[in-house]
Scaffold this active site. Sequence first.
Site, PDB file in Angstrom:
ATOM      1  N   GLY A  48      48.075  44.418  51.385  1.00 54.13           N
ATOM      2  CA  GLY A  48      47.901  43.002  51.065  1.00 54.13           C
ATOM      3  C   GLY A  48      47.545  42.270  52.350  1.00 54.13           C
ATOM      4  O   GLY A  48      48.124  42.536  53.410  1.00 54.13           O
ATOM      5  N   ASP A 229      40.876  39.147  50.541  1.00 52.78           N
ATOM      6  CA  ASP A 229      41.020  39.965  51.753  1.00 52.78           C
ATOM      7  C   ASP A 229      40.136  39.465  52.879  1.00 52.78           C
ATOM      8  O   ASP A 229      40.428  39.672  54.061  1.00 52.78           O
ATOM      9  CB  ASP A 229      40.703  41.426  51.436  1.00 52.78           C
ATOM     10  CG  ASP A 229      41.838  42.030  50.618  1.00 52.78           C
ATOM     11  OD1 ASP A 229      41.791  41.919  49.379  1.00 52.78           O
ATOM     12  OD2 ASP A 229      42.788  42.547  51.234  1.00 52.78           O
TER      13      ASP A 229
HETATM   14  O1  MRU Z   1      44.337  47.453  48.762  1.00 54.21           O
HETATM   15  P1  MRU Z   1      45.339  46.327  48.785  1.00 54.21           P
HETATM   16  O2  MRU Z   1      46.464  46.531  47.858  1.00 54.21           O
HETATM   17  O3  MRU Z   1      45.781  46.008  50.191  1.00 54.21           O
HETATM   18  O4  MRU Z   1      44.505  45.087  48.268  1.00 54.21           O
HETATM   19  C1  MRU Z   1      45.152  43.846  48.193  1.00 54.21           C
HETATM   20  C2  MRU Z   1      44.340  42.799  47.562  1.00 54.21           C
HETATM   21  O5  MRU Z   1      43.179  42.979  47.242  1.00 54.21           O
HETATM   22  C3  MRU Z   1      44.961  41.450  47.423  1.00 54.21           C
HETATM   23  O6  MRU Z   1      44.461  40.785  46.310  1.00 54.21           O
HETATM   24  C4  MRU Z   1      44.624  40.640  48.679  1.00 54.21           C
HETATM   25  O7  MRU Z   1      45.026  41.319  49.828  1.00 54.21           O
HETATM   26  C5  MRU Z   1      45.205  39.295  48.658  1.00 54.21           C
HETATM   27  S1  MRU Z   1      46.908  39.355  48.968  1.00 54.21           S
HETATM   28  C6  MRU Z   1      47.479  37.796  49.072  1.00 54.21           C
END
Ligand code: MRU
Length: 338
Positions: A48, A229
């Site tokens: 995240g 992200d």
């Molecule tokens: O692969 P991840 O689980 O790290 O991806 C996370 C996401 O895509 C979330 O939607 C993003 O980081 C926003 S978190 C506030």
Amino acid sequence: MTPLRTIDWHDGDIVIVDQTALPAELRTLRVHTVEELVAAIRRLAVRGAMALGVAGALGIALAAIRARERGEDVDRATEDAAARLIGARPTAVNLAWGVDRALVASAGGPAAMLAAALAVLAADIEANTAIGRRGAALLVGRRRILTHCNAGSLAAVERGTALAVIGALHDMDELDLVYACETRPLLQGARLTTWELGRMGIAHRLIVDGAAAGLIVGGRVDAVVVGADRIAANGDVANKVGTLAHALAARRAGIPFVVAAPESTIDPATARGADIEIEERDGREVLGFGGAVTAPVGTVAANPAFDVTPADLVSAIVTERRTIVPSASPAFAIATLV
Ligand code: MRU
């Protein structure tokens, strides 16, 4: 409800909630070295955007402190750690941002880098609270929200972004139901978002990703709220793969598609979404789950972990400081939001 602290600093180590164990078990992991942290980031034990930003900052402090303890060159250790941490996951800009926040304090030595990292951690909690309030104010009257992946406490230090907005709507008694998309291949929605919504006492339904468009276009969703992200300078938004499909459906249905993210997710150095590096993960994540193989032997998978939603599909980007309406956004989206 006691707030969940996803990542913290304790007695000279980084302590994280091991997200690979959820929802079966809430367990923490002590991270003593940068090698361990990089491994934890790669296998999504910590994940995240904002949690990664804090991990990056604390990772630099960890590298500096360990180097000082071993009598090694602190500058070399932090430079090396920066390269390895940033390389661990390329799409979430917060990771590199967090690393930089700690590195700018390097002249003050390990203690100053740790103080800088702890400031990133504290600021994240504040930012999330502000995003929650601002986003909820924008969405009053929209009682059925769909979200994707996990943009909650587990993606941050506490609260998160999309789930902070949803939590604030719930606190205001302005929420009926949340649809949580399961988020293949690693099921962050099924494993993590539903777990958090349960703890928050929020009514929710878990849906397969493919069900979202039908629910949205069929009039059963009043707004889509997701995290991000990386947000390019033109407002294009990289988020978990599958997000773009929800934005397209939201546009077709004439409902707002809202991105909740801190300012640190906006990357002015990246002009447009096409310039964002999309992490390509191991195809085995697609070919099965939890040890079960779900495709014929020999199947080759493609596994982009993120996709990019163009700015013109984004009704609003809500940060801790402002609400950005990407200029290409059509008037109907703006009108429905104000
Ligand atoms: O692969 P991840 O689980 O790290 O991806 C996370 C996401 O895509 C979330 O939607 C993003 O980081 C926003 S978190 C506030």
